[in-house]
Design a protein around this motif. Sequence first.
Motif, mmCIF file in Angstrom:
data_model
loop_
_atom_site.group_PDB
_atom_site.id
_atom_site.type_symbol
_atom_site.label_atom_id
_atom_site.label_comp_id
_atom_site.label_asym_id
_atom_site.label_seq_id
_atom_site.Cartn_x
_atom_site.Cartn_y
_atom_site.Cartn_z
ATOM 1 N N PHE A 191 -55.116 -25.045 2.183
ATOM 2 C CA PHE A 191 -55.793 -26.106 2.934
ATOM 3 C C PHE A 191 -55.008 -27.418 2.908
ATOM 4 O O PHE A 191 -55.129 -28.241 3.813
ATOM 5 N N GLY A 192 -54.216 -27.619 1.847
ATOM 6 C CA GLY A 192 -53.501 -28.893 1.704
ATOM 7 C C GLY A 192 -52.303 -29.020 2.623
ATOM 8 O O GLY A 192 -52.035 -30.106 3.156
ATOM 9 N N VAL A 193 -51.572 -27.910 2.811
ATOM 10 C CA VAL A 193 -50.373 -27.980 3.663
ATOM 11 C C VAL A 193 -50.722 -28.403 5.086
ATOM 12 O O VAL A 193 -50.103 -29.326 5.631
ATOM 13 N N PRO A 194 -51.697 -27.789 5.762
ATOM 14 C CA PRO A 194 -52.043 -28.273 7.109
ATOM 15 C C PRO A 194 -52.517 -29.724 7.108
ATOM 16 O O PRO A 194 -52.208 -30.478 8.038
ATOM 17 N N ALA A 195 -53.286 -30.101 6.040
ATOM 18 C CA ALA A 195 -53.775 -31.479 5.989
ATOM 19 C C ALA A 195 -52.619 -32.471 5.850
ATOM 20 O O ALA A 195 -52.564 -33.500 6.535
ATOM 21 N N VAL A 196 -51.673 -32.153 4.956
ATOM 22 C CA VAL A 196 -50.521 -33.045 4.779
ATOM 23 C C VAL A 196 -49.669 -33.072 6.041
ATOM 24 O O VAL A 196 -49.185 -34.125 6.463
ATOM 25 N N ALA A 197 -49.477 -31.895 6.666
ATOM 26 C CA ALA A 197 -48.699 -31.849 7.916
ATOM 27 C C ALA A 197 -49.373 -32.659 9.011
ATOM 28 O O ALA A 197 -48.704 -33.362 9.783
ATOM 29 N N LEU A 198 -50.699 -32.573 9.089
ATOM 30 C CA LEU A 198 -51.428 -33.373 10.073
ATOM 31 C C LEU A 198 -51.260 -34.859 9.794
ATOM 32 O O LEU A 198 -51.074 -35.668 10.723
ATOM 33 N N LEU A 199 -51.316 -35.235 8.505
ATOM 34 C CA LEU A 199 -51.118 -36.637 8.146
ATOM 35 C C LEU A 199 -49.714 -37.096 8.538
ATOM 36 O O LEU A 199 -49.530 -38.197 9.074
ATOM 37 N N ILE A 200 -48.717 -36.244 8.304
ATOM 38 C CA ILE A 200 -47.338 -36.588 8.695
ATOM 39 C C ILE A 200 -47.244 -36.745 10.208
ATOM 40 O O ILE A 200 -46.586 -37.661 10.722
ATOM 41 N N GLY A 201 -47.914 -35.845 10.954
ATOM 42 C CA GLY A 201 -47.911 -35.960 12.406
ATOM 43 C C GLY A 201 -48.537 -37.261 12.882
ATOM 44 O O GLY A 201 -48.025 -37.918 13.789
ATOM 45 N N VAL A 202 -49.657 -37.652 12.256
ATOM 46 C CA VAL A 202 -50.318 -38.913 12.630
ATOM 47 C C VAL A 202 -49.418 -40.104 12.308
ATOM 48 O O VAL A 202 -49.280 -41.040 13.108
ATOM 49 N N ILE A 203 -48.790 -40.074 11.116
ATOM 50 C CA ILE A 203 -47.885 -41.167 10.751
ATOM 51 C C ILE A 203 -46.710 -41.235 11.725
ATOM 52 O O ILE A 203 -46.296 -42.326 12.153
ATOM 53 N N ALA A 204 -46.177 -40.063 12.098
ATOM 54 C CA ALA A 204 -45.070 -40.047 13.069
ATOM 55 C C ALA A 204 -45.523 -40.611 14.407
ATOM 56 O O ALA A 204 -44.793 -41.370 15.050
ATOM 57 N N TRP A 205 -46.735 -40.258 14.837
ATOM 58 C CA TRP A 205 -47.255 -40.777 16.105
ATOM 59 C C TRP A 205 -47.373 -42.291 16.063
ATOM 60 O O TRP A 205 -46.965 -42.980 17.003
ATOM 61 N N LEU A 206 -47.924 -42.817 14.956
ATOM 62 C CA LEU A 206 -48.076 -44.264 14.831
ATOM 63 C C LEU A 206 -46.718 -44.959 14.749
ATOM 64 O O LEU A 206 -46.514 -46.022 15.357
ATOM 65 N N ALA A 207 -45.779 -44.339 13.996
ATOM 66 C CA ALA A 207 -44.459 -44.955 13.849
ATOM 67 C C ALA A 207 -43.715 -44.994 15.175
ATOM 68 O O ALA A 207 -43.109 -46.008 15.542
ATOM 69 N N VAL A 208 -43.767 -43.870 15.913
ATOM 70 C CA VAL A 208 -43.077 -43.835 17.208
ATOM 71 C C VAL A 208 -43.749 -44.788 18.191
ATOM 72 O O VAL A 208 -43.074 -45.472 18.972
ATOM 73 N N ARG A 209 -45.079 -44.844 18.144
ATOM 74 C CA ARG A 209 -45.786 -45.772 19.028
ATOM 75 C C ARG A 209 -45.365 -47.209 18.746
ATOM 76 O O ARG A 209 -45.121 -47.983 19.690
ATOM 77 N N ARG A 210 -45.244 -47.551 17.479
ATOM 78 C CA ARG A 210 -44.820 -48.910 17.130
ATOM 79 C C ARG A 210 -43.360 -49.133 17.542
ATOM 80 O O ARG A 210 -42.999 -50.210 18.031
ATOM 81 N N SER A 211 -42.516 -48.104 17.321
ATOM 82 C CA SER A 211 -41.095 -48.252 17.651
ATOM 83 C C SER A 211 -40.881 -48.371 19.154
ATOM 84 O O SER A 211 -39.973 -49.072 19.605
ATOM 85 N N LEU A 212 -41.721 -47.661 19.940
ATOM 86 C CA LEU A 212 -41.545 -47.670 21.389
ATOM 87 C C LEU A 212 -42.267 -48.812 22.081
ATOM 88 O O LEU A 212 -42.169 -48.944 23.304
ATOM 89 N N ARG A 213 -42.968 -49.628 21.301
ATOM 90 C CA ARG A 213 -43.653 -50.762 21.918
ATOM 91 C C ARG A 213 -42.679 -51.682 22.647
ATOM 92 O O ARG A 213 -42.950 -52.116 23.776
ATOM 93 N N PRO A 214 -41.498 -51.997 22.055
ATOM 94 C CA PRO A 214 -40.530 -52.809 22.812
ATOM 95 C C PRO A 214 -40.029 -52.098 24.063
ATOM 96 O O PRO A 214 -39.740 -52.743 25.077
ATOM 97 N N VAL A 215 -39.917 -50.761 24.000
ATOM 98 C CA VAL A 215 -39.468 -50.024 25.184
ATOM 99 C C VAL A 215 -40.491 -50.159 26.307
ATOM 100 O O VAL A 215 -40.136 -50.325 27.488
ATOM 101 N N GLU A 216 -41.770 -50.101 25.968
ATOM 102 C CA GLU A 216 -42.809 -50.276 26.977
ATOM 103 C C GLU A 216 -42.751 -51.679 27.568
ATOM 104 O O GLU A 216 -42.936 -51.863 28.777
ATOM 105 N N ALA A 217 -42.473 -52.666 26.702
ATOM 106 C CA ALA A 217 -42.326 -54.033 27.214
ATOM 107 C C ALA A 217 -41.132 -54.136 28.152
ATOM 108 O O ALA A 217 -41.202 -54.810 29.193
#
Length: 450
Positions: free
Chosen positions: A171-197
């Motif tokens: 149960f922990g591996v999918p949960a940790v992988a999901l957390l990593i996916g969410v962190i990656a989504w937030l990080a990329v969203r923050r990184s691409l904010r200047p690109v959107e601008a």
Amino acid sequence: MPDFLRSTRSRVAVTAFAASVVALGAVSVWFVLQAESRLRDAAAQLADAHADAIVQLLNTGAEPADLTLLVRDSIYEVTDHAGKRLVSCPVLDGATLAANDTDVTLRPYEIVRSDQASVGCAPELRDLDESLTVHVVHAFSGNSKYDVYAGVQIDPEGQAAVDSVRTVLTFGVPAVALLIGVIAWLAVRRSLRPVEAIRAEVAEIGAHDLGRRVPEPGTGDEIARLAGTMNTMLARLDEAVTRQSRFTSDASHELRTPLASLRTQLEVLLAHPDRLDWRHSCENALLDVTRLQDLVADLVLLGKLDHAGPDRLEPVALSEVVQAVAAGRADVEVSGTPVVRGHRTRLERLVRNLVDNAERHAASRVVVAVSAVDGWAVLTVTDDGPGIPEADRERVFDRFVRLDDARARDDGGSGLGLAIVADIARAHGGTARAEAGSRFVVTLPELKPS
């Protein structure tokens, strides 16, 4: 592709999740398998010791039936060479220990507790109310008369720990992988904010609004470099569009003047054919047509230079070009014989334009000099005219610029000659500049002998 996967951040998040599941899952499986292998190795070593003890008893003359009295606290089974069970501890009904280096599960109903031979077996069999898994090893007596099978229970506490770890990882591996996916989504969203601008700003920039620039983040990363490159591109586009617009306006103005003059002369000639000298009027019209022809030819050449691809260049002796063009029109001074890689016809046009300009402004003398200096071919054209003011030495190479507008028109100058000189020099990897007095200097890279 589903709509939710079209954005970069979603694709990165899904990729990070999948990669994390695979990586963490592989590590977890390896860890659990290693832990279980260690438990089985420990049980196998202890089972080997029990089997060796039974084999020694049999080798010293003990009978299989005597083992119930001689061997205590062990789980074993002895068979003959035909596989017939001779003795087992505990006594089994419907089950057997005849296996080699594997796990065997004994269920409570398979153990005959009422048989006295089952009493002295391993203590884990007492009050057994659930299945028991033992690891079994196989050994032979010295004369190979008997097959000995000994089993040892896998450490229950260790197995419970491994089972707990397996459950947590399941149960922990999918949960940790999901957390990593969410962190990656937030990080990329923050990184691409200047690109959107940047995208939003570029979307609002029109053909008549090239003076705007995209925001440049001060991060110094790839996005900042992208923004800087786009601003440089916009600056070049702005300059090119401005230059093209000015060029079109100036060209229209320059073409309008001789066309208007030509039309006026023709209209007057047609309106008053008996009052005008036809020959004189035709000569004036021919002069305007010639001026138009020269202007169009200059415009065509500038257009070619602006959009020229790589030409087929060849070695050209600059001194030969100067002699061919300037001989008889100027004093020629040659110091060395520099050779450049270029387009001979256009180099001749460059020299001709410089000499034409010098003749137009010279009082009595024009000097053309060719020399080689530090790997550069240097062409210098000097006249004894009034010279160019320092403030105009760069502007003089712009298109349709006349420092003496009235005289230039009378002499047939279009204001494109020096602009053509600068563009030809630039196309050959060189430069053109005006210096103090009436002195023009063109430098071109010298072709070194191979």
